[in-house]
Enzyme design. Structure first.
Site: not given
Ligand code: DGL
Length: 282
Positions: A19-20, A82-84, A193, A195
């Site tokens: 993930d980020s 990570c969804n993004t 997301c 997070h």
């Molecule tokens: N946790 C990440 C997601 O699921 C992205 C958070 C981010 O870095 O903007 O999208």
């Protein structure tokens, strides 16, 4: 020097999760429960957090470079927690590394649409997750009989990264995004997301009793087990272990990760040797 990389999944290899930042820990903790005998390797690209405001092609470049690094040690599967990054790169990752199963995040509109009584579903995600084909394909497949209200949440993932769930500004920040959805009659909220499950209690409290929260994390862990089973890749026994590396700052990350995993965590900084196309050398 040219290093030849051989991507061959085998049951003794690790499962790589990335993930980020902290967000993927919402998936990691479910993986630890679901697959206690596995070796898990978690990588947080926190040198580049947040991913959400970045163009999809930049996130895609990060994703390919990270997968390439992750696969330098034997990995039998990669969970893009990570969804993004999933929105930006799931398809190209599968094309680039065809021998390795990639498990990605898809906004959980399907169960939300099935369970909503009001016929109005809210989706909370980063800005980037709503762009690109993946979200459109989810809408086409699952959003026929419901109204889906998209709510990009700029700043929320960073805030979760920097502050504990009980920070006094967390609730007002969540309310900024959740209250307008509740006012529109949404009765089901999709956490799209990784997070956001880390502050699920705050989101549930702001949303109120009449609103169901859809957290896909347990389903992702079950899906990972299924993929491993189908490929004959489940670990054969013994104790599992989790190793955590970050591309950026490690101390604060370790403190926050300890809160979210409920145990002492020591993440080690392991900057990659690659140079991002648009950024400085790490
Ligand atoms: N946790 C990440 C997601 O699921 C992205 C958070 C981010 O870095 O903007 O999208």
């Amino acid at each position: 020097m040219n290093i030849e990389i051989i991507h061959t999944p085998n049951p003794d290899a690790r499962i790589s999760v990335y993930d980020s930042g902290l967000g993927g820990l919402s998936i990691l903790r479910e993986l630890e429960q679901e697959l206690p005998g596995e070796r898990l390797y978690y990588f947080a690209d926190n040198a580049h957090l947040p991913y959400g405001p970045r163009p999809l092609d930049e996130v895609r470049r990060f994703a390919i470079a990270i997968a390439d690094q992750l696969l330098r040690l034997p990995s039998k599967a990669v969970v893009v927690a990570c969804n993004t990054a999933s929105a930006a790169a799931l398809k190209p990752l599968r094309q680039t590394f065809p021998d390795i199963p990639f498990i990605g995040m898809e906004p959980a509109v399907k169960p939300a649409a099935r369970d909503s009584r009001s016929g109005k579903v809210g989706v909370l995600a980063t800005q980037a997750t709503f762009q690109g084909e993946l979200f459109e394909s989810v809408m086409e497949r699952f959003a026929h009989d419901v109204e889906v209200v998209r709510m990009p949440c700029p700043g929320l993932a960073e805030f979760i990264e920097m502050h504990p769930p009980d920070h006094p500004a967390m609730e007002p920040m969540v309310a900024k995004y959740v209250t307008p959805l509740v006012e529109r009659g949404v009765d089901t909220l999709v956490l799209a997301c990784t997070h956001y499950p880390l502050i699920k209690d705050v989101i549930a409290q702001v949303a109120g009793d009449g609103v169901a929260i859809v957290d896909p994390s347990p389903a992702i862990a079950r899906r990972t087990r299924q993929v491993l089973e189908e490929g004959g890749l489940l670990a054969s026994g013994g104790a599992g272990e989790t190793t955590i590396n970050v591309s950026g700052e490690a101390e604060r990350f370790s403190r926050s990760a300890s809160v979210h995993l409920g145990r002492e965590v020591r993440a080690v900084s392991a900057p990659f040797l690659w140079v991002p196309v648009d950024g400085p050398a790490l």
